[in-house]
Each structure stands twice: as structure tokens, then as C-alpha cells.
Design a protein around this motif. Sequence first.
Motif, short mmCIF file in Angstrom:
data_model
loop_
_atom_site.label_atom_id
_atom_site.label_comp_id
_atom_site.label_asym_id
_atom_site.label_seq_id
_atom_site.Cartn_x
_atom_site.Cartn_y
_atom_site.Cartn_z
N THR A 61 -4.83 4.13 -9.83
CA THR A 61 -4.20 5.14 -9.10
C THR A 61 -4.40 6.31 -10.11
O THR A 61 -4.64 7.41 -9.75
CB THR A 61 -2.79 4.86 -8.68
N CYS A 98 1.55 9.53 -5.38
CA CYS A 98 2.07 10.91 -5.40
C CYS A 98 2.96 11.27 -6.36
O CYS A 98 3.17 12.71 -6.98
CB CYS A 98 3.06 11.07 -3.99
N GLN A 146 0.96 -1.26 0.13
CA GLN A 146 -0.01 0.01 0.08
C GLN A 146 0.73 1.30 0.11
O GLN A 146 0.49 2.18 -0.60
CB GLN A 146 -1.04 -0.03 1.11
N ASP A 147 2.00 1.22 0.55
CA ASP A 147 3.03 2.32 0.69
C ASP A 147 3.33 2.63 -0.77
O ASP A 147 3.64 3.81 -1.19
CB ASP A 147 4.04 2.15 1.74
N ASP A 158 0.73 4.26 -2.75
CA ASP A 158 0.56 5.57 -2.39
C ASP A 158 1.80 6.58 -2.90
O ASP A 158 1.45 7.64 -3.23
CB ASP A 158 0.53 5.76 -0.74
#
Length: 68
Positions: A60, A24, A16-17, A20
Motif C-alpha cells: 500500500t 487513505c 480489503q476495506d 483501503d
Amino acid sequence: SFFNYGKILNEHFTYQDKVDFIFCVFEVAYADNELHFMEQHLIKQISNILNVEHKDLIKTKLEIKKYL
């Protein structure tokens, strides 16, 4: 090199990091409200190095378009 950084991130980030992080990166790429094909290519390379599944990359990308 991207591979050296990718190795470090793969060791310390959860999946998940990583997703994320890709979010970004997309956010930065869309700073001018456009996604250049070279930016898209670079983000795809980064996601491959981080072992992010293609479906999550697309998800995403769609999320960031809604966000902006």
C-alpha cells in the motif's frame, strides 16, 4: 483510543476495506509530499490494530507513492 476505534473497524470492515483505509491514511500522511517517521510509526500501529499484514502495508505504501 485507537484500540476502541480499531475494535469497531475490525467488526465491520472486510480485510480489503482495512487495506483501503490504510491507503487513505497514507494519502493524508503524504499530503505535504513527505512521510515523517512519526507518521510512519502511527500508520504501522494502526495497521497492526486492524490486523493488516505487513506485506500489504508495504504494498500500500508503494502504491500511494506511485499514485502521488
